[in-house]
Motif scaffolding. Structure first.
Motif, mmCIF file in Angstrom:
data_model
loop_
_atom_site.group_PDB
_atom_site.id
_atom_site.type_symbol
_atom_site.label_atom_id
_atom_site.label_comp_id
_atom_site.label_asym_id
_atom_site.label_seq_id
_atom_site.Cartn_x
_atom_site.Cartn_y
_atom_site.Cartn_z
ATOM 1 N N GLU A 177 76.119 12.728 -34.578
ATOM 2 C CA GLU A 177 76.963 12.095 -35.773
ATOM 3 C C GLU A 177 77.903 11.118 -35.131
ATOM 4 O OE1 GLU A 177 75.960 12.030 -38.700
ATOM 5 O OE2 GLU A 177 74.875 13.780 -39.172
ATOM 6 N N LEU A 178 78.619 11.691 -33.988
ATOM 7 C CA LEU A 178 79.737 11.119 -33.379
ATOM 8 C C LEU A 178 79.175 9.609 -32.727
ATOM 9 C CD1 LEU A 178 82.358 10.421 -31.894
ATOM 10 C CD2 LEU A 178 81.495 12.027 -30.010
ATOM 11 N N PHE A 179 78.098 9.671 -32.279
ATOM 12 C CA PHE A 179 77.769 8.393 -31.272
ATOM 13 C C PHE A 179 77.184 7.494 -32.580
ATOM 14 C CE2 PHE A 179 78.086 11.118 -27.537
ATOM 15 C CZ PHE A 179 78.510 10.089 -26.746
ATOM 16 N N GLU A 180 76.446 7.761 -33.562
ATOM 17 C CA GLU A 180 76.070 7.068 -34.412
ATOM 18 C C GLU A 180 77.145 6.347 -35.355
ATOM 19 O OE1 GLU A 180 73.296 7.032 -38.620
ATOM 20 O OE2 GLU A 180 74.213 8.697 -38.131
ATOM 21 N N LEU A 181 78.204 7.011 -35.351
ATOM 22 C CA LEU A 181 79.412 6.257 -36.342
ATOM 23 C C LEU A 181 80.326 5.419 -35.143
ATOM 24 C CD1 LEU A 181 80.383 8.992 -38.820
ATOM 25 C CD2 LEU A 181 79.392 6.862 -39.066
ATOM 26 N N LEU A 182 80.284 5.891 -34.041
ATOM 27 C CA LEU A 182 80.806 5.005 -32.975
ATOM 28 C C LEU A 182 79.937 3.727 -32.808
ATOM 29 C CD1 LEU A 182 82.108 7.299 -30.215
ATOM 30 C CD2 LEU A 182 83.325 6.457 -31.733
ATOM 31 N N THR A 183 78.916 3.904 -32.812
ATOM 32 C CA THR A 183 77.884 2.607 -32.622
ATOM 33 C C THR A 183 78.024 1.889 -33.784
ATOM 34 O OG1 THR A 183 76.351 3.976 -31.469
ATOM 35 C CG2 THR A 183 75.626 1.907 -32.387
ATOM 36 N N LEU A 184 78.213 2.250 -35.036
ATOM 37 C CA LEU A 184 78.351 1.346 -36.316
ATOM 38 C C LEU A 184 79.766 0.589 -36.001
ATOM 39 C CD1 LEU A 184 77.383 3.450 -39.286
ATOM 40 C CD2 LEU A 184 76.257 1.695 -38.547
ATOM 41 N N SER A 185 80.796 1.285 -35.376
ATOM 42 C CA SER A 185 82.109 0.485 -35.222
ATOM 43 C C SER A 185 81.869 -0.538 -34.077
ATOM 44 C CB SER A 185 83.009 1.494 -34.779
ATOM 45 O OG SER A 185 83.435 2.537 -36.050
ATOM 46 N N GLN A 186 81.093 -0.114 -32.966
ATOM 47 C CA GLN A 186 81.133 -1.000 -31.899
ATOM 48 C C GLN A 186 80.382 -2.184 -32.303
ATOM 49 O OE1 GLN A 186 77.951 -0.013 -29.049
ATOM 50 N NE2 GLN A 186 79.240 -0.086 -27.581
ATOM 51 N N THR A 187 79.310 -2.063 -33.040
ATOM 52 C CA THR A 187 78.562 -3.216 -33.333
ATOM 53 C C THR A 187 79.018 -3.914 -34.323
ATOM 54 O OG1 THR A 187 77.065 -1.723 -34.748
ATOM 55 C CG2 THR A 187 76.633 -1.996 -32.383
ATOM 56 N N GLY A 188 80.076 -3.566 -35.006
ATOM 57 C CA GLY A 188 80.328 -4.234 -36.397
ATOM 58 C C GLY A 188 79.686 -4.121 -37.545
ATOM 59 N N LYS A 189 78.589 -3.267 -37.427
ATOM 60 C CA LYS A 189 77.704 -3.022 -38.820
ATOM 61 C C LYS A 189 78.511 -1.865 -39.580
ATOM 62 C CE LYS A 189 74.048 -3.968 -39.106
ATOM 63 N NZ LYS A 189 73.333 -5.153 -39.774
ATOM 64 N N GLY A 190 79.645 -1.426 -39.477
ATOM 65 C CA GLY A 190 80.203 -0.361 -40.289
ATOM 66 C C GLY A 190 81.635 -1.069 -40.391
ATOM 67 N N HIS A 191 82.305 -0.593 -41.508
ATOM 68 C CA HIS A 191 83.697 -1.012 -41.632
ATOM 69 C C HIS A 191 84.751 -0.273 -40.685
ATOM 70 C CE1 HIS A 191 82.613 2.448 -44.605
ATOM 71 N NE2 HIS A 191 83.432 2.999 -43.784
ATOM 72 N N HIS A 192 85.990 -0.706 -40.389
ATOM 73 C CA HIS A 192 86.693 -0.126 -39.804
ATOM 74 C C HIS A 192 87.065 1.385 -39.798
ATOM 75 C CE1 HIS A 192 90.315 0.589 -37.077
ATOM 76 N NE2 HIS A 192 90.925 1.011 -38.049
ATOM 77 N N MET A 193 86.998 2.247 -38.899
ATOM 78 C CA MET A 193 86.968 3.852 -39.075
ATOM 79 C C MET A 193 87.907 4.335 -37.861
ATOM 80 S SD MET A 193 84.218 6.480 -39.570
ATOM 81 C CE MET A 193 83.224 5.223 -40.901
ATOM 82 N N PRO A 194 89.074 4.527 -38.171
ATOM 83 C CA PRO A 194 89.943 5.588 -36.926
ATOM 84 C C PRO A 194 89.061 6.875 -36.679
ATOM 85 C CG PRO A 194 90.878 5.469 -39.178
ATOM 86 C CD PRO A 194 89.957 4.648 -39.326
ATOM 87 N N VAL A 195 88.672 7.042 -35.284
ATOM 88 C CA VAL A 195 87.886 8.126 -34.977
ATOM 89 C C VAL A 195 89.081 9.129 -34.228
ATOM 90 C CG1 VAL A 195 86.148 9.135 -33.823
ATOM 91 C CG2 VAL A 195 85.753 6.992 -34.979
ATOM 92 N N VAL A 196 89.038 10.512 -34.438
ATOM 93 C CA VAL A 196 89.788 11.275 -33.601
ATOM 94 C C VAL A 196 88.909 12.428 -33.021
ATOM 95 C CG1 VAL A 196 91.705 13.005 -33.551
ATOM 96 C CG2 VAL A 196 92.075 10.909 -34.723
#
Length: 249
Positions: A177-196
């Protein structure tokens, strides 16, 4: 002479009432669509506009030793803080924002859902059918206690309303789950999402993030997609500092 029982033939059943047909290979796409639609309907019915997703191991226990108890209690405290301050209580507003959402199971997921319940807020569990470890924890709001067959649809619902992500220590599922959502942020395919990432010592011992950049596998700027926290209050402040917008009444 015509067969008097010709209407008993399975072919004659209404398609929507024919379980053998619905569960067949040709209807996989329809089942996928239904898993999206059912969760979407109930989320809207409960006026959930956005979520804060908490991930972590199902194996963490409140009575599992000093370190596990600390992680469990931190996830519970964070769930309460985020629910009290993020908009899940919905005072004076039509929509609920930043509702705590988890994978629905025990461990860290239970703790975060429990913290939301401590605050008196609704809280979501996106369960998945698995042979081990996965059963709904008792702190999920009953009308927001979903079960999925397809990992892909579960992940979509976890991501589509998420406005922040707090990752506690976990195993393969948490990493997925972590790397999937980081990838969405990295590639701009997802909205801005702060991750802690919670518990710096755990994460820096398990993953050498800097090595990805040193090897040229990611940009050095990708290391700015997340930060670490070691206290529930610090985790909440990190989310605010990184752009989480809290609605006002």
């Amino acid at each position: 002479m015509a067969d008097d029982n010709y209407t008993d033939n399975p072919v004659y059943r209404l398609a929507a009432l024919d379980q053998d047909f619905i569960l067949g290979d040709t209807m996989r796409g329809a089942r996928f669509m239904m898993e999206y639609a059912k969760a979407e309907e109930f989320l809207r019915r409960e006026r959930v506009r956005s979520t804060i997703v908490a991930f972590g191991s199902a194996r963490i226990r409140e009575d599992g030793g000093e370190w596990q108890a600390r992680i469990y209690n931190a996830a519970r405290t964070f769930g309460r803080i985020a629910s009290e301050r993020g908009g899940a209580l919905c005072y004076g507003r039509e929509w609920r924002d930043h509702v705590i959402a988890t994978g629905g199971g025990p461990g860290v997921m239970e703790a975060a859902n429990r913290g939301a319940r401590d605050a008196g807020a609704v809280t979501i569990g996106f369960n998945i059918q698995l042979p081990h470890e996965q059963f709904p924890n008792p702190y999920i709001t009953p009308d927001l206690n979903f079960q999925f067959h397809y990992f892909a649809m579960r992940k979509m619902h976890l991501a589509m309303r998420a406005r922040a992500l707090v990752i506690f220590p976990g195993g393969f599922g948490t990493m997925d789950e972590l790397f999937e959502l980081l990838t969405l942020s990295q590639t701009g395919k997802g909205h801005h999402m702060p991750v802690v990432l919670y518990d710096r010592n755990f994460w820096t011992r398990i993953i050498n993030f800097e090595a990805f950049a040193e090897a040229g596998m990611i940009s050095p700027d990708d290391l700015k997609l997340f930060e670490f926290a070691d206290d529930p209050e610090e985790a909440w402040e990190c989310l605010l500092r990184r752009g989480l917008e809290v609605p006002t009444a």
